[in-house]
Scaffold this motif. Structure first.
Motif, PDB file in Angstrom:
ATOM      1  N   PRO A  24      17.803 -13.266 -31.853  1.00 22.70           N
ATOM      2  CA  PRO A  24      17.049 -12.739 -33.002  1.00 22.70           C
ATOM      3  C   PRO A  24      17.360 -13.451 -34.314  1.00 22.70           C
ATOM      4  O   PRO A  24      16.475 -13.609 -35.156  1.00 22.70           O
ATOM      5  CB  PRO A  24      17.481 -11.275 -33.037  1.00 22.70           C
ATOM      6  N   LEU A  25      18.579 -13.879 -34.500  1.00 20.65           N
ATOM      7  CA  LEU A  25      18.944 -14.539 -35.754  1.00 20.65           C
ATOM      8  C   LEU A  25      18.577 -16.013 -35.773  1.00 20.65           C
ATOM      9  O   LEU A  25      18.152 -16.544 -36.798  1.00 20.65           O
ATOM     10  CB  LEU A  25      20.448 -14.385 -36.022  1.00 20.65           C
ATOM     11  N   THR A  26      18.733 -16.694 -34.652  1.00 21.19           N
ATOM     12  CA  THR A  26      18.509 -18.141 -34.639  1.00 21.19           C
ATOM     13  C   THR A  26      17.072 -18.534 -34.317  1.00 21.19           C
ATOM     14  O   THR A  26      16.694 -19.690 -34.528  1.00 21.19           O
ATOM     15  CB  THR A  26      19.443 -18.828 -33.620  1.00 21.19           C
ATOM     16  N   SER A  27      16.285 -17.595 -33.816  1.00 19.86           N
ATOM     17  CA  SER A  27      14.924 -17.937 -33.390  1.00 19.86           C
ATOM     18  C   SER A  27      13.839 -17.482 -34.353  1.00 19.86           C
ATOM     19  O   SER A  27      12.676 -17.820 -34.174  1.00 19.86           O
ATOM     20  CB  SER A  27      14.644 -17.330 -32.008  1.00 19.86           C
ATOM     21  N   MET A 167      17.016  -2.522 -26.505  1.00 23.15           N
ATOM     22  CA  MET A 167      17.284  -2.150 -27.895  1.00 23.15           C
ATOM     23  C   MET A 167      16.995  -3.297 -28.858  1.00 23.15           C
ATOM     24  O   MET A 167      16.722  -3.058 -30.033  1.00 23.15           O
ATOM     25  CB  MET A 167      18.738  -1.701 -28.050  1.00 23.15           C
ATOM     26  N   VAL A 168      17.047  -4.540 -28.372  1.00 25.44           N
ATOM     27  CA  VAL A 168      16.664  -5.684 -29.208  1.00 25.44           C
ATOM     28  C   VAL A 168      15.241  -5.464 -29.716  1.00 25.44           C
ATOM     29  O   VAL A 168      14.943  -5.666 -30.899  1.00 25.44           O
ATOM     30  CB  VAL A 168      16.747  -7.004 -28.409  1.00 25.44           C
ATOM     31  N   ILE A 190       7.098 -11.344 -41.287  1.00 22.70           N
ATOM     32  CA  ILE A 190       7.124 -10.280 -40.281  1.00 22.70           C
ATOM     33  C   ILE A 190       6.526 -10.781 -38.974  1.00 22.70           C
ATOM     34  O   ILE A 190       7.058 -10.512 -37.884  1.00 22.70           O
ATOM     35  CB  ILE A 190       6.355  -9.047 -40.790  1.00 22.70           C
ATOM     36  N   ASP A 191       5.444 -11.533 -39.067  1.00 23.32           N
ATOM     37  CA  ASP A 191       4.797 -12.077 -37.871  1.00 23.32           C
ATOM     38  C   ASP A 191       5.716 -13.042 -37.131  1.00 23.32           C
ATOM     39  O   ASP A 191       5.743 -13.072 -35.891  1.00 23.32           O
ATOM     40  CB  ASP A 191       3.494 -12.790 -38.247  1.00 23.32           C
ATOM     41  N   ILE A 197      10.533 -11.180 -31.180  1.00 24.34           N
ATOM     42  CA  ILE A 197      11.023  -9.888 -30.712  1.00 24.34           C
ATOM     43  C   ILE A 197      10.139  -9.280 -29.628  1.00 24.34           C
ATOM     44  O   ILE A 197      10.630  -8.624 -28.699  1.00 24.34           O
ATOM     45  CB  ILE A 197      11.161  -8.910 -31.902  1.00 24.34           C
ATOM     46  N   LYS A 198       8.843  -9.506 -29.697  1.00 20.08           N
ATOM     47  CA  LYS A 198       7.935  -8.899 -28.720  1.00 20.08           C
ATOM     48  C   LYS A 198       8.211  -9.375 -27.293  1.00 20.08           C
ATOM     49  O   LYS A 198       7.786  -8.733 -26.327  1.00 20.08           O
ATOM     50  CB  LYS A 198       6.482  -9.163 -29.100  1.00 20.08           C
TER      51      LYS A 198
END
Length: 209
Positions: A24-27, A167-168, A190-191, A197-198
């Motif tokens: 989540p942080l690096t992508s 939970m991610v 956000i996109d 994340i999706k």
């Protein structure tokens, strides 16, 4: 049998490399949503936590989303980066704090969330303390900032990557769908976050309620 072991080793090695690169942080390259920001461009060009950049990050009057984009533009490294340590020392001096804990308490929620994000980006293998700092920013925020909540969610998602992929998805999706929050982050950012994340949605669906 030997060939099978070699193939298995190659598969595991490829998976490990992919796991290190994807998170989540690096992508989530949210800086791409702020191409017109001079500070984002400076961070991309020099990859240094300069005094000018730190002044910008610590300015509570600057948009939280743009400040987060600057942190994002500074980047990450598998062996960690010194950005959060440099920024911590700067903030301690700015608010006249004796240590990080004291400094965090003195920061406004927006700057606290930005610092937590910088801390997490600097060492994304260990985000527990950054997650606690970000959550405290959420708890103290009276403006119902979407950006503060999203930064906290991204850090939490990084934490859950280690053991609960459902939970991610959930922690970020909850913020994304919270209509009570004030939208102070660009929709493009956000996109970008959501495009990554999706990918974890199927794991959330398979998580027992």
């Amino acid at each position: 049998m030997k060939t099978t072991r070699i193939l298995l080793s190659l598969v595991l090695m490829a998976w490990a490399i992919q796991a290190l690169a994807d998170s989540p942080l690096t992508s989530c390259d949210i800086h791409e949503a702020y191409p017109a920001s001079p500070m984002v461009q400076q961070a991309l060009k020099y990859k240094e936590m300069t005094p000018t950049i730190m002044n910008f990050l610590a300015d509570k009057n600057r948009p939280i989303g743009e400040r987060a984009a600057v942190v994002n533009a500074l980047g990450w490294d598998i062996d960690s980066t010194p950005w959060s340590k440099i920024f911590c020392e700067y903030l301690c001096s700015k608010v006249k704090a004796k240590n990080e804990n004291d400094m965090v308490k003195k920061l406004d929620p927006g700057t606290r969330a930005v610092y937590a994000y910088a801390r997490a980006m600097s060492n994304y293998f260990n985000v527990d303390e950054a997650m606690a700092i970000a959550q405290s920013a959420v708890n103290d925020d009276k403006t119902h900032s979407f950006a503060i909540n999203m930064l906290s969610a991204l850090i939490a998602a990084q934490h859950y990557l280690d053991g609960d992929w459902g939970m991610v998805y959930t922690v970020v999706n909850d913020v994304r769908n919270d209509g009570s929050l004030n939208l102070d982050m660009k929709q493009e950012a956000i996109d970008i976050i959501w495009d990554y994340i999706k990918l974890y949605e199927e794991y959330a669906k398979n998580t027992p309620q």
